[in-house]
Scaffold this active site. Structure first.
Site, short mmCIF file in Angstrom:
data_model
loop_
_atom_site.label_atom_id
_atom_site.label_comp_id
_atom_site.label_asym_id
_atom_site.label_seq_id
_atom_site.Cartn_x
_atom_site.Cartn_y
_atom_site.Cartn_z
N GLY A 8 1.08 -1.05 0.02
CA GLY A 8 0.35 -0.07 -0.16
C GLY A 8 0.85 0.83 0.22
O GLY A 8 1.89 1.36 -0.09
N LYS B 53 4.24 0.47 8.15
CA LYS B 53 3.60 1.34 7.49
C LYS B 53 4.33 2.40 7.91
O LYS B 53 4.66 2.98 9.08
CB LYS B 53 2.58 2.09 7.88
N ASP C 299 -12.24 9.11 10.15
CA ASP C 299 -12.23 8.63 8.89
C ASP C 299 -12.94 7.55 8.31
O ASP C 299 -11.80 6.41 7.71
CB ASP C 299 -11.15 8.77 8.83
N GLY D 177 3.30 8.05 3.39
CA GLY D 177 4.23 7.02 3.17
C GLY D 177 3.49 5.65 2.98
O GLY D 177 2.27 5.48 2.21
N SER D 178 4.56 4.91 2.49
CA SER D 178 4.47 3.62 2.32
C SER D 178 3.79 2.28 3.24
O SER D 178 4.86 2.05 4.54
CB SER D 178 5.16 3.34 1.32
#
Length: 374
Positions: free
Chosen positions: A49, A70, A168, A54-55
């Site tokens: 992802g 993450k 969220d 970030g990744s």
């Protein structure tokens, strides 16, 4: 002033971060070397992802535990704030429908979060990302997912002390384990609510399409904002489509508007996902859609609390045919947006659409950023 409050007022120093993290008792501290080995030096082959801050990589710890790692961008002050919020809010909080946070790394400039790995990624990538997962989302699985998300939110809103508002709730923040049990993820935008507090006024954060109107327009945050977002998500799960789809005919582009029209016409059933081939309980499907509409009503006070939502979905509370549902809340900017979109090019329309982030990667939308509404 607490270290956490000081950290959030500007770009925190490494010493401030270290002090705050050292005060959190329920989060394991990983070394950067451990996580580098776990991900094969953060190999692109292990990336699952990527988002604005970030990744995310799949990795395996020394004890054999498979995790999702993450890695936040070192230069992003907002990413650091979300890092701090996440470990503050979710460390030590456990529920079967919440993603598990194993710990973090805050070594030098590195800001990394370590979660339990969930094999079937997110609803955005599977159910709403048609043709990419191979998962058959039959009606039984969908009801399990909807009820599980509702239980997780009810736990955050009413059982955890102090209460937590996620801010969220959306398809990309609902992850699925091996057995397709849902897990709410990404608490980087969450707010903690003391029991005595009814609302907070705050800068708006979240994702367009899921934002409750009273929160998006006035910055007034209550648990009802999460309930609105859940209502949108519920409609997406039953219908099998995203809340906004610009590829559809104009009158069908916005799911909530389309759903309300069908409800007024007494024809909700036509919006149930056709990929199930008609193999679902008609009455139950209509009930779930009605619960989604109850959760998205214009007046926040009319939206049921999540404990009641759970009981509605599981049949402990009978909606009945006479359940009154008022019109849904719609962000005024979105309504005017629909009128303006008819006169702009398809290229401009495409560039204005929201990007879906994958695997527990946050998006941030501020009411101050008017480009999000254009």
């Amino acid at each position: 002033m607490s270290c956490f409050t000081a950290c959030l007022r500007g770009k925190p120093s490494i010493s401030e971060l270290d002090q705050h993290i050292s005060e959190i008792r329920d989060s394991k501290l990983f070394t950067y070397k451990e996580l580098k080995i776990a991900t094969d030096d953060f190999s692109p082959a292990n990336k699952i992802g990527e988002g604005g801050f970030g990744s995310v990589f799949k990795g395996k710890l020394r004890n054999g535990t498979v995790v999702a790692i993450k890695v936040l961008s070192a230069g992003s002050s907002q990413g650091v704030r979300e890092f701090l919020t996440e470990i503050t809010v979710i460390s030590g909080v456990q529920h079967e429908n919440l993603v598990k946070l194993y710990g973090c790394c805050a070594e030098g400039d590195h800001r990394i979060l370590v979660y339990g790995y969930l094999q079937n990624l997110s609803l955005a990538q599977t159910l709403l990302g048609r043709g990419t997962s191979g998962i058959q989302f039959n009606w039984k699985i969908r009801t399990k997912i909807c009820s599980g998300i509702a239980r997780g939110l009810a736990f955050l809103h009413e059982e955890v002390i102090p209460h937590i508002v996620h801010r969220d709730i959306k398809a990309s923040n609902i992850l699925l384990d091996r057995d397709l049990n849902p897990k709410i993820s990404d608490f980087g935008l969450a707010k903690i609510f003391p029991a005595s507090m009814t609302h907070v006024s705050t800068r708006v954060a979240g994702t367009m399409g899921y934002l409750a109107p009273e929160y998006a327009v006035r910055g007034r945050l209550t648990r009802k904002a999460d309930i609105y977002s859940f209502g949108i998500l519920l409609l997406e799960i039953v219908s099998g489509r995203s809340n906004t789809n610009k590829r559809l005919p104009y009158e069908e582009q916005y799911l909530l508007l389309r759903m309300w029209k069908c409800y007024e016409e007494g024809d909700l059933i036509q919006l149930v996902d056709t990929s199930m081939g008609g193999e679902f309980d008609v009455d139950e499907a209509c009930k779930f859609l009605k619960v989604g509409l109850l959760c998205t009503q214009e007046m926040p006070k009319d939206r049921p609390p999540m404990t009641e939502v759970v009981k509605m979905l599981t049949g402990e509370i009978d909606l009945g045919d006479n359940q009154k549902i008022s019109r849904p809340g719609l962000i005024s900017e979105l309504i005017s947006l629909r009128g303006r979109k008819q006169n702009i090019s398809s290229a401009e329309s495409s560039s204005s659409q929201n990007t879906t982030m994958s695997y527990a990667t946050p998006t941030f939308t501020s009411i101050d950023d008017r480009s999000a509404y254009r």
